[in-house]
Design a protein around this motif. Structure first.
Motif, PDB file in Angstrom:
ATOM      1  N   LEU A 178       0.851  -1.189   0.000  1.00  0.00           N
ATOM      2  CA  LEU A 178       0.000   0.000   0.000  1.00  0.00           C
ATOM      3  C   LEU A 178       0.882   1.233   0.000  1.00  0.00           C
ATOM      4  O   LEU A 178       1.773   1.373   0.855  1.00  0.00           O
ATOM      5  N   ILE A 179       0.639   2.104  -0.965  1.00  0.00           N
ATOM      6  CA  ILE A 179       1.405   3.343  -1.064  1.00  0.00           C
ATOM      7  C   ILE A 179       0.435   4.504  -0.986  1.00  0.00           C
ATOM      8  O   ILE A 179      -0.588   4.514  -1.670  1.00  0.00           O
ATOM      9  N   GLU A 180       0.778   5.464  -0.134  1.00  0.00           N
ATOM     10  CA  GLU A 180      -0.046   6.659  -0.029  1.00  0.00           C
ATOM     11  C   GLU A 180       0.521   7.729  -0.952  1.00  0.00           C
ATOM     12  O   GLU A 180       1.708   8.073  -0.868  1.00  0.00           O
ATOM     13  N   ALA A 223       5.036  10.717  -1.531  1.00  0.00           N
ATOM     14  CA  ALA A 223       4.669   9.323  -1.702  1.00  0.00           C
ATOM     15  C   ALA A 223       5.282   8.529  -0.571  1.00  0.00           C
ATOM     16  O   ALA A 223       6.455   8.722  -0.222  1.00  0.00           O
ATOM     17  N   ALA A 224       4.494   7.669   0.059  1.00  0.00           N
ATOM     18  CA  ALA A 224       4.995   6.921   1.202  1.00  0.00           C
ATOM     19  C   ALA A 224       4.464   5.500   1.137  1.00  0.00           C
ATOM     20  O   ALA A 224       3.262   5.288   0.928  1.00  0.00           O
ATOM     21  N   LEU A 225       5.372   4.561   1.319  1.00  0.00           N
ATOM     22  CA  LEU A 225       4.968   3.162   1.402  1.00  0.00           C
ATOM     23  C   LEU A 225       4.398   2.932   2.797  1.00  0.00           C
ATOM     24  O   LEU A 225       5.091   3.087   3.799  1.00  0.00           O
ATOM     25  N   ARG A 226       3.153   2.579   2.867  1.00  0.00           N
ATOM     26  CA  ARG A 226       2.505   2.390   4.161  1.00  0.00           C
ATOM     27  C   ARG A 226       2.521   0.934   4.615  1.00  0.00           C
ATOM     28  O   ARG A 226       2.451   0.659   5.793  1.00  0.00           O
ATOM     29  N   GLU A 227       2.583   0.015   3.670  1.00  0.00           N
ATOM     30  CA  GLU A 227       2.570  -1.394   4.063  1.00  0.00           C
ATOM     31  C   GLU A 227       3.063  -2.251   2.915  1.00  0.00           C
ATOM     32  O   GLU A 227       2.814  -1.964   1.748  1.00  0.00           O
ATOM     33  N   ALA A 240      -1.000  15.652  -4.366  1.00  0.00           N
ATOM     34  CA  ALA A 240      -0.617  14.239  -4.447  1.00  0.00           C
ATOM     35  C   ALA A 240       0.658  14.123  -5.261  1.00  0.00           C
ATOM     36  O   ALA A 240       0.711  14.596  -6.401  1.00  0.00           O
ATOM     37  N   ALA A 241       1.643  13.504  -4.653  1.00  0.00           N
ATOM     38  CA  ALA A 241       2.885  13.239  -5.400  1.00  0.00           C
ATOM     39  C   ALA A 241       2.677  11.963  -6.201  1.00  0.00           C
ATOM     40  O   ALA A 241       3.247  10.906  -5.909  1.00  0.00           O
ATOM     41  N   MET A 242       1.817  12.073  -7.229  1.00  0.00           N
ATOM     42  CA  MET A 242       1.391  10.878  -7.941  1.00  0.00           C
ATOM     43  C   MET A 242       2.531  10.245  -8.735  1.00  0.00           C
ATOM     44  O   MET A 242       2.655   9.022  -8.789  1.00  0.00           O
ATOM     45  N   ASP A 243       3.340  11.093  -9.345  1.00  0.00           N
ATOM     46  CA  ASP A 243       4.437  10.539 -10.145  1.00  0.00           C
ATOM     47  C   ASP A 243       5.362   9.695  -9.271  1.00  0.00           C
ATOM     48  O   ASP A 243       5.731   8.576  -9.621  1.00  0.00           O
ATOM     49  N   GLN A 244       5.715  10.261  -8.114  1.00  0.00           N
ATOM     50  CA  GLN A 244       6.591   9.512  -7.217  1.00  0.00           C
ATOM     51  C   GLN A 244       5.894   8.269  -6.695  1.00  0.00           C
ATOM     52  O   GLN A 244       6.529   7.208  -6.554  1.00  0.00           O
TER      53      GLN A 244
END
Lengths: 296, 594
Positions: free
Chosen positions: B128-130, B135-139, B161-165
């Motif tokens: 799961l990425i927020e 952009a942050a990997l949450r799980e 939203a840092a969508m690209d990242q």
């Protein structure tokens, strides 16, 4: 023409039959039917004391030997009967294979033939919505050809018109003064019903005998699908999808109708025979009408 | 669901033909019968049962049409995508626009629900990425249950939203050579990348919001401009209320053209917290209110040689110039040092003219003569509206920077900016008497920009954008708009932080308190959903490798067969059966004769 209606072998077998009225009737001339009048006949009725002028051949010598008195045997007087053959020639009677009208004509021919052989008076009426043609009562073996020729025309049905038994019998009972056996050969599919006509005949002291002639496909219709059924007589139409439920509904209506005819005839002391045109005329006449008491 | 042979759908044209046959069947054929007497009585009986019979007929027709439809569908070879057993990476957009309520209860909650369903369908590990401001990997990648828990913990932010990242990070989670999928739940499709499946939530573009508040210090006082944006397709007229420290200063209706913006200017506001509110009926409430901090005049302590042009430029910029006493140097927002050699610079904010000092990462390699300015930045706030065309520099320090940013240069840097180690500094390599810069209109603008950049303890930040504030203490306590506090350790005399909520933040640094207003990014006010390019283009939503398709035509065909059996049974029910009363004898006698 008679050969068209009845074959000679059948005619020969008919010679063994005689019409039997349900109750003693009084004819005009000596015939072969019991009369309420006691006299010369073949059937023993009673005894009475010998009186001057009595035919000594009728004295019962066995009683004289036991009682030492002269008694004369009395016999039912045999009389002729009037046979009225009413043949339905409405458009609906042209249905079937053979047509119901032809079948009815052959049955009428057989009855009439037996009647003429028994020295009864036989008259024929073709009717539809009213009396169409009439053969006045005739008597004697010499009239059989005339009878057959007249009945042979029954195969030509009347033009489309609503058949009406009540109107026909109202007209006929007032036209004839001779009461007697009234044999009705019809499919009884009268838009106005059959009850009034038969009740009228009974009221005028006729002795109705109903021969209900039907075609097989009137009992079990063979048509299927989305149809507009057109009445051959009235040209009236009924739109119906002939499928299982429709045929079941028809069967219910048919059974109710036939049951109504039977109950009506029982209630009014009317002999009733239902027949389909697939039953040979010979079987009907020689077996069933005999069993039904029309012949002896 | 896709079709392997879509051309077979042309077979559906047979359905109107079946209907036509039924209609034609209604044209009844005339059949003569001996009498309709019994049929009329039967028809009365049928009429009593007509609803059932009509139902039977319509049921037959419906079943036949359904059977044909299923048959045609079976010919079209329907293919059901089955998630491959490879990893699934779910990206959830938590930007401000996801708080829009055009889909109930909100875009974010809808996206969360869809993501939950997708995770439950997953056959392999799930990550799961927020896609928030960062952009942050949450799980994960790991068990789907853990991803579901992490998904439940997500909250929408007021940032972009840092969508690209996020997409790049998601693709990086897919092991090479193994099938996997990236599913992005957002209201704005990002870059079209094979293997990335965008699930767009949201339908509306109806939003009027405050895109920003610009506050500026002027000699006459503080001015502010409130910018109102209309992302919708119809012009809007919305009431705007502006107050400073709770005191209303403006209440007026603002007309905003469709897809455009309007600016409302306010002057002589003084200092304090400015609050602007829109009473707009739209789908995004988060941008209907904004705060800004109206800063006091910048205190500038001038040390070194006195220069009249410099002092006048400082005064023109609205700064409060104070003498460079030790006490004032400690209290000043910005220290201007003109040609004063220094051995060390403590943390602070400096405008250095003709001098540099450690620990600034810049070396002086002698003097540069006849420096000709050939390039200057237009992007840096210090160089905004500054034009160094035709500027001549007779002599300047030959600077060799090891960091920071060169804002204007020729053979050597002329203006250099640095931020780090608790220091924010702008260096002008030339002394003012060795260049004609003070004679150009660019000079007061440059001074004003430099003071604004140096003296602006960021009073207004964008949510999600990192910023730095100097910190004298070892830690700074930050109180957010919701009242929650957070202790932030200082490193190198400064605290770097990112906020995720719009509103007013209070940073307590020892005895002093800084107010910082955070606003949502203006692009978040445009809530119109952006869909990915159609399939077949550069951005195919799902790569074949990411999922496999199972041909379900046998199942569809089996359903058609079952329906055909049912239809046959219903049909048989309508067919003639043995009459209820039994067969009618061909001969019957009811006799009364004895």
């Amino acid at each position: 023409m008679s050969a068209v209606l009845l074959d000679p072998a059948f005619l020969r077998r008919l010679e063994a039959l005689a019409l039997r009225a349900r109750r003693p009737v009084r004819g005009v001339l000596r015939g072969e039917r019991r009369s309420r009048t006691l006299g010369r006949g073949v059937e023993f009725a009673d005894y009475r004391s010998y009186q001057v002028g009595d035919d000594y051949r009728h004295i019962d010598w066995n009683i004289y030997s036991r009682l030492d008195r002269l008694f004369v045997k009395l016999f039912s007087e045999e009389e002729d009967i009037n046979v009225h053959l009413l043949v339905d020639v409405s458009a609906s009677m042209a249905w079937g294979q053979p047509s119901k009208a032809l079948y009815a004509a052959r049955v009428a021919a057989a009855i009439g033939y037996v009647g003429l052989l028994g020295l009864d008076r036989v008259g024929v009426v073709f009717f539809a919505d009213r009396v169409r043609r009439l053969l006045p009562p005739v008597r004697g073996r010499g009239q059989t050809v005339r009878l057959m020729a007249f009945l042979a025309d029954a195969a030509d049905p009347a033009p489309a018109a609503a058949s009406d038994l009540r109107q026909t019998l109202r007209e006929y009972v007032h036209r004839t003064r001779r009461r007697g056996l009234l044999v009705l050969l019809s499919d009884l599919l009268f838009p106005g019903g059959y009850e009034d006509g038969l009740t009228l005949a009974r009221a005028h002291r006729f002795e109705p005998f109903v021969i209900h002639v039907l075609a097989d496909d009137e009992l079990d219709p063979q048509v299927r699908g989305d149809l507009r059924l057109v009445d051959r007589e009235t040209r009236a139409g009924v739109e119906v999808t002939v499928d299982g439920p429709a045929l079941e509904a028809y069967a219910r209506a048919r059974d109710a109708y036939l049951r109504g005819v039977e109950e009506f005839c029982l209630r009014h002391q009317i002999d009733y025979v239902r027949i389909t045109t697939s039953v040979p005329v010979e079987d009907l006449v020689l077996r069933y009408l005999r069993m039904g008491g029309l012949f002896r | 669901m896709t079709l392997g042979a879509p051309a077979a759908l042309w077979g559906l044209l047979i359905l109107p033909a079946v209907l036509l046959l039924y209609l034609l069947r209604a044209r009844r054929q005339e059949v003569p019968v001996s009498s309709v007497l019994l049929w009329q009585r039967a028809a009365r009986d049928l009429r009593a049962r007509r609803p059932l019979r009509r139902l039977e007929h319509s049921l037959l027709l419906a079943l036949q049409l359904l059977i044909l439809t299923l048959g045609v569908l079976a010919l079209a070879r329907p293919l059901r995508p089955v998630p491959a057993a490879g990893p699934l990476v779910v990206v959830v957009d938590t930007s401000a626009s996801m708080q829009a309520t055009d889909v109930a209860p909100s875009r974010f909650e809808r996206a969360r629900r869809l993501a939950r369903e997708e995770i439950r369908r997953a056959a392999g590990p799930v990550a799961l990425i927020e896609a928030g401001p960062q952009a942050a990997l949450r799980e994960g990648p790991g068990a789907p249950a853990r991803a579901l828990r992490a998904l439940d913990a997500l909250r929408p932010t007021d940032g972009a939203a840092a969508m690209d990242q996020a997409v790049a990070a998601a693709l990086a989670r897919l092991p090479g050579g193994e099938s996997g999928r990236v599913v992005v739940f957002t209201d704005r499709a990002g870059p079209s990348v094979p293997g990335v499946d965008y699930r767009i939530v949201g339908t509306s573009d109806r939003n009027v919001g405050i895109a920003g508040i610009a506050a500026d210090r002027l000699p006459s006082g503080t001015a502010a401009v409130v910018r109102v944006i209309n992302a919708g397709r119809v012009p809007a007229r919305v009431p705007l209320e502006v107050s400073v420290e709770g005191r209303p200063v403006l209440r007026q209706d603002v007309s905003v053209p469709a897809g455009g913006s309007s600016a409302v200017a306010l002057r002589g506001l003084g200092t304090g917290v400015l609050t602007a509110r829109l009473d707009a009926e739209d789908d995004l409430p988060v941008d209907d209110a904004a705060v800004a901090v109206l800063p006091p005049r910048v205190r500038v302590a001038v040390a070194g040689e006195e220069d009249r042009a410099l002092l006048e430029a400082l005064a023109a910029s609205g700064a409060e110039v104070v003498p460079a006493t030790a006490q004032e140097l400690a209290r000043a927002d910005v220290v201007v040092i003109n040609r004063l050699p220094l051995s060390d610079l403590p943390p602070g904010r400096y405008l250095l003219v003709g001098t540099v000092a450690p620990p600034l990462p810049v070396a002086v390699e002698g003097e540069a003569a006849q420096l000709e300015v050939v390039r200057w930045s237009a992007a840096h706030p210090v160089m905004r509206f500054v034009d160094f065309q035709d500027v001549t520099v007779s002599r300047a320090l030959a600077l060799r920077p090891a960091g920071g940013e060169v804002l204007a240069e020729g053979q050597w840097p002329l203006i250099w900016a640095y931020e780090g180690r608790g220091i924010r500094a702008v260096v002008l390599a030339a002394a003012l008497d060795q260049t004609d810069v003070p004679l150009h209109a660019a000079f007061p603008i440059f001074v004003r920009n430099a003071l604004a950049w140096l003296g602006d303890m960021p009073a207004a930040v964008r949510v999600g954008e990192p910023f730095t504030v100097p910190a004298a203490a070892a830690a700074v306590t930050m109180t957010g708009p919701g009242g929650g506090t957070q202790v932030l350790p200082a490193r190198g005399g400064a605290v770097s932080l990112v906020v995720e909520r719009a509103g007013l933040y209070r940073l307590r640094d020892g005895d002093s308190v800084r107010l910082i207003a955070a606003l949502p990014p203006p692009e978040e006010s445009d809530i119109a959903p952006v869909f990915p390019p159609p399939s077949g283009g550069a951005g195919r939503p799902t790569a074949p490798a990411a999922s496999r398709a199972v041909d379900v035509s046998p199942g569809v065909l089996a359903a058609a067969v079952v329906l055909a059996v049912i239809e046959w049974a219903v049909y048989l029910r309508t067919q003639p059966r043995r009459a209820p009363a039994g067969p009618v004898p061909r001969l019957r006698h009811v006799g009364v004769r004895r």
